[in-house]
Motif scaffolding. Structure first.
Motif, PDB file in Angstrom:
ATOM      1  N   PRO A  30     -40.814  33.317  -4.603  1.00 27.24           N
ATOM      2  CA  PRO A  30     -39.574  34.126  -4.560  1.00 27.24           C
ATOM      3  C   PRO A  30     -38.863  34.470  -5.884  1.00 27.24           C
ATOM      4  O   PRO A  30     -39.252  33.943  -6.776  1.00 27.24           O
ATOM      5  N   ASP A  31     -38.048  35.324  -5.802  1.00 31.15           N
ATOM      6  CA  ASP A  31     -37.293  35.799  -7.131  1.00 31.15           C
ATOM      7  C   ASP A  31     -35.787  36.019  -6.935  1.00 31.15           C
ATOM      8  O   ASP A  31     -35.604  36.757  -5.907  1.00 31.15           O
ATOM      9  N   GLU A  32     -35.210  35.511  -7.823  1.00 31.94           N
ATOM     10  CA  GLU A  32     -33.797  35.593  -7.422  1.00 31.94           C
ATOM     11  C   GLU A  32     -32.988  36.679  -7.430  1.00 31.94           C
ATOM     12  O   GLU A  32     -32.266  37.445  -6.728  1.00 31.94           O
ATOM     13  N   PHE A  34     -34.640  39.748  -6.652  1.00 29.09           N
ATOM     14  CA  PHE A  34     -34.770  40.459  -5.484  1.00 29.09           C
ATOM     15  C   PHE A  34     -34.174  39.978  -4.155  1.00 29.09           C
ATOM     16  O   PHE A  34     -33.567  40.643  -3.215  1.00 29.09           O
ATOM     17  N   ASP A  35     -33.819  38.661  -4.389  1.00 27.70           N
ATOM     18  CA  ASP A  35     -33.204  38.008  -3.268  1.00 27.70           C
ATOM     19  C   ASP A  35     -31.615  38.325  -3.307  1.00 27.70           C
ATOM     20  O   ASP A  35     -31.043  38.529  -2.161  1.00 27.70           O
ATOM     21  N   THR A  38     -31.328  41.661  -1.904  1.00 28.26           N
ATOM     22  CA  THR A  38     -31.400  41.668  -0.230  1.00 28.26           C
ATOM     23  C   THR A  38     -30.079  41.264   0.306  1.00 28.26           C
ATOM     24  O   THR A  38     -29.521  41.709   1.399  1.00 28.26           O
ATOM     25  N   LYS A  63     -41.252  40.056   0.410  1.00 31.07           N
ATOM     26  CA  LYS A  63     -40.895  39.674  -0.940  1.00 31.07           C
ATOM     27  C   LYS A  63     -39.637  38.896  -0.843  1.00 31.07           C
ATOM     28  O   LYS A  63     -39.615  37.914  -1.580  1.00 31.07           O
ATOM     29  N   SER A  64     -38.706  39.319  -0.013  1.00 28.15           N
ATOM     30  CA  SER A  64     -37.294  38.584   0.000  1.00 28.15           C
ATOM     31  C   SER A  64     -36.901  38.836   1.298  1.00 28.15           C
ATOM     32  O   SER A  64     -37.269  40.088   2.109  1.00 28.15           O
ATOM     33  N   ARG A  65     -36.313  37.753   1.880  1.00 19.30           N
ATOM     34  CA  ARG A  65     -35.793  38.016   3.404  1.00 19.30           C
ATOM     35  C   ARG A  65     -34.337  37.165   3.373  1.00 19.30           C
ATOM     36  O   ARG A  65     -34.252  35.838   2.768  1.00 19.30           O
TER      37      ARG A  65
END
Length: 511
Positions: A30-32, A34-35, A38, A63-65
């Motif tokens: 996970p990458d903050e 991209f989060d 989202t 990748k992010s959800r």
């Protein structure tokens, strides 16, 4: 129209998958950043679920959800498999009434998708690799501003993916460059001429024996690592390059922080910069091992020359001397009546004496500075007498200080430099007088050869003889220079700082 629960394949599928894999993003943690995108998409579109979805060969990977636990699902269930067919957002207001999705497992069961809106993720190369989508469990629609926000956030996702790849490639290249630098012991440096700031690579710190934490590079202090003999030359070269006048390539000695001396090769050149003063960039390489190997080769050659000289003197020379003695004894036995016979033997005996002289001269030439024959000063004195006799050029030798601090290799190289300088003065001057100065003390050895010829104007022409003199000086760690005198002649100088062991031997000798 394809049957329900199937997915369409883009016409550029192979190239599209290559582009996705080039980004090297699948199955990464996970990458903050991209989060955050989202979460922004979910909030802007007032949706409980938002995803950054990437369409691989047979799966959809997130990748992010937000609002969904699954990390991936089969491609045949992916709404986004339809989004990547075009370049515009795809909006499905009620999936239960859409023939493409009505029988989809994600509609009929958890998470019970009814509303779906997505903006395709299109890379700078024009490939749709996935989507930024929002999902709801009830039928609905989006306003124009919300769709535009979704598109803008999708652009941010793609930019971050490509920036991430560029950063990763840069990191890998930096690691590779660092390994190459360590293997070749080559470091880099740069002087910003606007600020006079100096930047070093990691290997440059290692070469100088310092760390980033304990030393901040500055031009003056960096030049201070070089020995007193070579620092002025380095400074002059850097100043010339800074003015945009020259590229330099020098070999010199540095003294590391721990006191260890190392040989380095420093190369630098000027780089212009639009609207600015430019910069000087270069490399520095630790060449100590190469110099040690060169010196070892020279010493081996020197020992072999000495051996051949001894063989000539003690072997062939002694045999010729023995034959000469036998011939002299034979001459005494020749009757007075055999005058013609005696004259021929006398001529043979004279030729034999000449051969003995030639043999001794060859033996001396192979090891000219042998201590038993007077060392460097003795060799130069013999050379001066021979040249003066043959050419008529007056040669004055002025030695100062004891010579015991020099080893044979250093003395031989200094002798050859003097020999070449005298030869050049006579050949290119033409000189009528040559002054040879040999100055020894506990700190340094200095030789100087000055003539009154007219060769000073041709100093810029780097011939083989001058190149050999520079090379010999470099092998013994000496600074070499050649300049025109005020009268138009030429002065050659070779200056060498004595290593501590030689200086100690010199002090003991003086005591």
């Amino acid at each position: 129209m394809p049957p329900m629960n199937s997915y369409p394949i883009p016409i550029n599928e192979r190239e599209r998958l290559d582009e996705l894999h080039r980004l090297d993003i699948l199955d990464t943690p996970p990458d903050e950043f991209f989060d955050r995108l989202t979460r922004l998409a979910a909030k802007a579109c007032d949706s409980p679920i938002a995803l950054i979805s990437l369409i691989d060969g047979d799966r959809q990977w997130f990748k992010s959800r937000v609002g969904l636990d699954a990390q991936q699902n089969p491609r045949e269930e992916a709404f986004c498999a339809h989004t990547i067919l075009g370049t515009e957002p795809l909006v499905v207001e009620d999936a239960a009434t859409d023939p493409r999705f009505a029988a989809n497992a994600l509609v009929l069961s958890d998470p019970h998708i009814r509303f779906y809106a997505a903006a395709p993720l299109i890379t700078t190369r024009g490939f749709a690799i996935g989507s930024l989508c929002v999902i709801d469990r009830r039928p609905r629609t989006l306003g124009a501003d919300q769709i535009m926000t979704l598109q803008l956030l999708a652009v941010q996702v793609v930019q971050q993916l490509e920036l991430r790849l560029a950063a990763e490639n840069l990191r890998r290249q930096s690691q590779l460059l660092e390994k190459v630098q360590q293997t070749g012991q080559v470091g880099g440096w740069e002087i910003d001429l606007r600020t006079n700031g100096l930047t070093w690579t990691e290997e440059t710190y290692r070469i100088h024996g310092v760390t980033r934490r304990e030393y901040r590079p500055e031009v003056d202090t960096a030049i201070g690592f070089y020995t007193p003999e070579t620092a002025p030359q380095i400074r002059q070269a850097v100043e010339a390059a800074s003015a945009g006048n020259a590229r330099f390539d020098l070999e010199a000695q540095i003294v590391r922080k721990d006191g260890v001396c190392r040989w380095v090769r420093a190369i630098g050149r000027f780089e212009a910069e639009a609207g600015g003063p430019g910069r000087v960039v270069g490399v520095i390489q630790d060449i100590t091992e190469r110099r040690l190997l060169e010196n070892e080769i020279v010493m081996i050659a020197q020992r072999e020359q000495t051996r051949i000289g001894l063989d000539l003197h003690d072997g062939l020379g002694q045999e010729l001397t023995g034959i000469s003695l036998m011939l002299c004894a034979l001459l005494r036995k020749v009757p007075d009546a055999a005058v013609e016979f005696r004259d021929e033997l006398t001529r043979v005996e004279g030729l034999l004496r000449d051969a003995i002289g030639t043999c001794r001269a060859l033996a001396h030439g192979l090891s000219p500075t042998d201590r038993e024959r007077g060392g460097l000063i003795g060799a130069v004195r013999i050379l001066a007498q021979r040249v003066q006799t043959m050419s008529g050029v007056a040669i004055r030798l002025r030695p100062r200080g004891p010579e015991m601090l020099l080893d044979d290799t250093v003395a031989d190289h200094l002798f050859r430099i003097i020999q070449e300088a005298i030869s050049n003065a006579i050949k290119h001057g033409p000189a009528t007088r040559i002054d040879v100065s040999i100055d020894f003390n506990a700190v340094r050895t200095l030789i100087s050869v000055a003539d009154d010829g007219r060769g000073g104007a041709a100093i810029g022409a780097e011939g083989m003889g001058l190149g050999i003199m520079r090379y010999r000086a470099r092998l013994i760690g000496a600074a070499f220079s050649i300049e025109a005198t005020a009268a138009g002649g030429t002065r050659v100088r070779c200056r060498r700082i004595n290593p501590p062991r030689e200086a100690a031997a010199h002090r003991t000798d003086r005591a």
